[in-house]
Design a protein around this motif. Sequence first.
Motif, mmCIF file in Angstrom:
data_model
loop_
_atom_site.group_PDB
_atom_site.id
_atom_site.type_symbol
_atom_site.label_atom_id
_atom_site.label_comp_id
_atom_site.label_asym_id
_atom_site.label_seq_id
_atom_site.Cartn_x
_atom_site.Cartn_y
_atom_site.Cartn_z
ATOM 1 N N MET A 22 0.840 -1.175 0.000
ATOM 2 C CA MET A 22 0.000 0.000 0.000
ATOM 3 C C MET A 22 0.890 1.244 0.000
ATOM 4 S SD MET A 22 -3.105 0.901 2.625
ATOM 5 C CE MET A 22 -4.485 0.170 1.826
ATOM 6 N N LYS A 23 0.522 2.199 -0.788
ATOM 7 C CA LYS A 23 1.291 3.436 -0.890
ATOM 8 C C LYS A 23 0.958 4.377 0.264
ATOM 9 C CE LYS A 23 1.571 3.284 -5.892
ATOM 10 N NZ LYS A 23 1.288 3.989 -7.137
ATOM 11 N N VAL A 24 1.896 5.267 0.564
ATOM 12 C CA VAL A 24 1.726 6.217 1.667
ATOM 13 C C VAL A 24 0.451 7.033 1.475
ATOM 14 C CG1 VAL A 24 2.698 8.246 2.818
ATOM 15 C CG2 VAL A 24 4.194 6.349 2.175
ATOM 16 N N SER A 25 0.219 7.547 0.293
ATOM 17 C CA SER A 25 -0.975 8.370 0.053
ATOM 18 C C SER A 25 -2.253 7.584 0.307
ATOM 19 C CB SER A 25 -0.980 8.918 -1.374
ATOM 20 O OG SER A 25 0.062 9.847 -1.540
ATOM 21 N N GLU A 26 -2.266 6.304 -0.052
ATOM 22 C CA GLU A 26 -3.451 5.475 0.183
ATOM 23 C C GLU A 26 -3.682 5.266 1.680
ATOM 24 O OE1 GLU A 26 -2.940 1.826 -1.956
ATOM 25 O OE2 GLU A 26 -2.652 2.853 -3.861
ATOM 26 N N ILE A 27 -2.612 5.039 2.413
ATOM 27 C CA ILE A 27 -2.706 4.858 3.862
ATOM 28 C C ILE A 27 -3.253 6.132 4.503
ATOM 29 C CG2 ILE A 27 -1.342 4.554 5.972
ATOM 30 C CD1 ILE A 27 0.568 2.796 4.240
ATOM 31 N N VAL A 28 -2.722 7.271 4.079
ATOM 32 C CA VAL A 28 -3.144 8.554 4.640
ATOM 33 C C VAL A 28 -4.603 8.830 4.300
ATOM 34 C CG1 VAL A 28 -2.771 11.054 4.555
ATOM 35 C CG2 VAL A 28 -0.817 9.503 4.708
ATOM 36 N N ARG A 29 -4.992 8.612 3.056
ATOM 37 C CA ARG A 29 -6.389 8.856 2.665
ATOM 38 C C ARG A 29 -7.350 7.981 3.474
ATOM 39 N NH1 ARG A 29 -4.538 8.466 -2.562
ATOM 40 N NH2 ARG A 29 -4.087 10.468 -3.491
ATOM 41 N N THR A 30 -6.992 6.720 3.660
ATOM 42 C CA THR A 30 -7.825 5.800 4.433
ATOM 43 C C THR A 30 -7.964 6.285 5.871
ATOM 44 O OG1 THR A 30 -7.181 3.911 3.060
ATOM 45 C CG2 THR A 30 -8.067 3.410 5.239
ATOM 46 N N ALA A 31 -6.852 6.679 6.488
ATOM 47 C CA ALA A 31 -6.884 7.181 7.866
ATOM 48 C C ALA A 31 -7.692 8.471 7.958
ATOM 49 C CB ALA A 31 -5.469 7.401 8.378
ATOM 50 N N MET A 32 -7.580 9.326 6.940
ATOM 51 C CA MET A 32 -8.346 10.572 6.931
ATOM 52 C C MET A 32 -9.843 10.275 6.854
ATOM 53 S SD MET A 32 -5.978 12.933 4.430
ATOM 54 C CE MET A 32 -7.153 14.291 4.339
ATOM 55 N N GLU A 33 -10.223 9.345 5.996
ATOM 56 C CA GLU A 33 -11.641 8.984 5.861
ATOM 57 C C GLU A 33 -12.172 8.405 7.167
ATOM 58 O OE1 GLU A 33 -12.075 6.336 2.529
ATOM 59 O OE2 GLU A 33 -11.246 7.814 1.126
ATOM 60 N N GLN A 34 -11.390 7.528 7.797
ATOM 61 C CA GLN A 34 -11.834 6.883 9.033
ATOM 62 C C GLN A 34 -11.972 7.872 10.183
ATOM 63 O OE1 GLN A 34 -8.962 3.735 9.540
ATOM 64 N NE2 GLN A 34 -10.030 2.380 8.120
ATOM 65 N N SER A 35 -11.127 8.891 10.189
ATOM 66 C CA SER A 35 -11.146 9.853 11.290
ATOM 67 C C SER A 35 -11.954 11.109 10.967
ATOM 68 C CB SER A 35 -9.720 10.259 11.666
ATOM 69 O OG SER A 35 -9.097 10.966 10.602
ATOM 70 N N TYR A 54 1.709 11.041 9.765
ATOM 71 C CA TYR A 54 1.363 9.831 10.524
ATOM 72 C C TYR A 54 1.095 10.169 11.984
ATOM 73 C CZ TYR A 54 2.349 6.393 6.817
ATOM 74 O OH TYR A 54 2.314 5.621 5.685
ATOM 75 N N ASP A 55 1.911 11.031 12.578
ATOM 76 C CA ASP A 55 1.683 11.446 13.969
ATOM 77 C C ASP A 55 0.333 12.142 14.106
ATOM 78 O OD1 ASP A 55 4.087 10.387 14.848
ATOM 79 O OD2 ASP A 55 5.126 12.326 14.917
ATOM 80 N N ALA A 56 0.026 13.031 13.192
ATOM 81 C CA ALA A 56 -1.232 13.790 13.247
ATOM 82 C C ALA A 56 -2.447 12.872 13.139
ATOM 83 C CB ALA A 56 -1.259 14.838 12.138
ATOM 84 N N LEU A 57 -2.309 11.792 12.365
ATOM 85 C CA LEU A 57 -3.431 10.877 12.149
ATOM 86 C C LEU A 57 -3.399 9.660 13.075
ATOM 87 C CD1 LEU A 57 -3.541 10.976 8.250
ATOM 88 C CD2 LEU A 57 -5.165 12.031 9.838
ATOM 89 N N GLY A 58 -2.368 9.565 13.898
ATOM 90 C CA GLY A 58 -2.268 8.430 14.819
ATOM 91 C C GLY A 58 -1.900 7.127 14.145
ATOM 92 N N ILE A 59 -1.192 7.219 13.026
ATOM 93 C CA ILE A 59 -0.762 6.022 12.308
ATOM 94 C C ILE A 59 0.549 5.544 12.910
ATOM 95 C CG2 ILE A 59 -0.015 5.095 10.084
ATOM 96 C CD1 ILE A 59 -1.749 7.297 8.758
ATOM 97 N N LYS A 60 0.593 4.281 13.261
ATOM 98 C CA LYS A 60 1.806 3.680 13.826
ATOM 99 C C LYS A 60 2.425 2.737 12.792
ATOM 100 C CE LYS A 60 1.025 5.635 17.721
ATOM 101 N NZ LYS A 60 1.521 6.968 17.825
ATOM 102 N N VAL A 61 3.748 2.770 12.708
ATOM 103 C CA VAL A 61 4.465 1.929 11.761
ATOM 104 C C VAL A 61 5.381 0.999 12.537
ATOM 105 C CG1 VAL A 61 6.116 1.896 9.843
ATOM 106 C CG2 VAL A 61 4.451 3.747 10.027
ATOM 107 N N SER A 62 5.374 -0.263 12.144
ATOM 108 C CA SER A 62 6.306 -1.212 12.758
ATOM 109 C C SER A 62 6.873 -2.108 11.663
ATOM 110 C CB SER A 62 5.617 -2.044 13.837
ATOM 111 O OG SER A 62 4.587 -2.826 13.283
ATOM 112 N N PHE A 63 8.064 -2.580 11.895
ATOM 113 C CA PHE A 63 8.738 -3.431 10.935
ATOM 114 C C PHE A 63 9.070 -4.755 11.604
ATOM 115 C CE2 PHE A 63 9.640 0.865 9.596
ATOM 116 C CZ PHE A 63 9.373 0.808 8.237
ATOM 117 N N ASN A 64 8.909 -5.827 10.869
ATOM 118 C CA ASN A 64 9.265 -7.145 11.353
ATOM 119 C C ASN A 64 10.248 -7.729 10.349
ATOM 120 O OD1 ASN A 64 9.372 -9.566 12.680
ATOM 121 N ND2 ASN A 64 7.411 -10.300 11.893
#
Length: 76
Positions: A1-14, A51-61
């Motif tokens: 998923m691209k960054v813009s898609e992640i941001v748009r989804t978080a914006m819609e949800q919030s 990401y901070d403004a929208l509360g998006i957390k990123v983790s890597f495994n």
Amino acid sequence: MKVSEIVRTAMEQSGTTKSDLAKLTGYSYQYIYDLLGGKRRWHEQPINRVYDALGIKVSFNVEATSAQEPCEEVDQ
């Protein structure tokens, strides 16, 4: 998923608008608009702020996919 898609989804949800996001991040509306529209490239600072403004957390495994021989130590 691209960054813009992640941001748009978080914006819609919030319920966050581009204008809201601009205010939350300190960027201009035009800058946010350009990022989401692909006219500007995402890099570390705007990703972190948005990401901070929208509360998006990123983790890597990270996992090794194959066993490797340990490296030999070299005495000097």
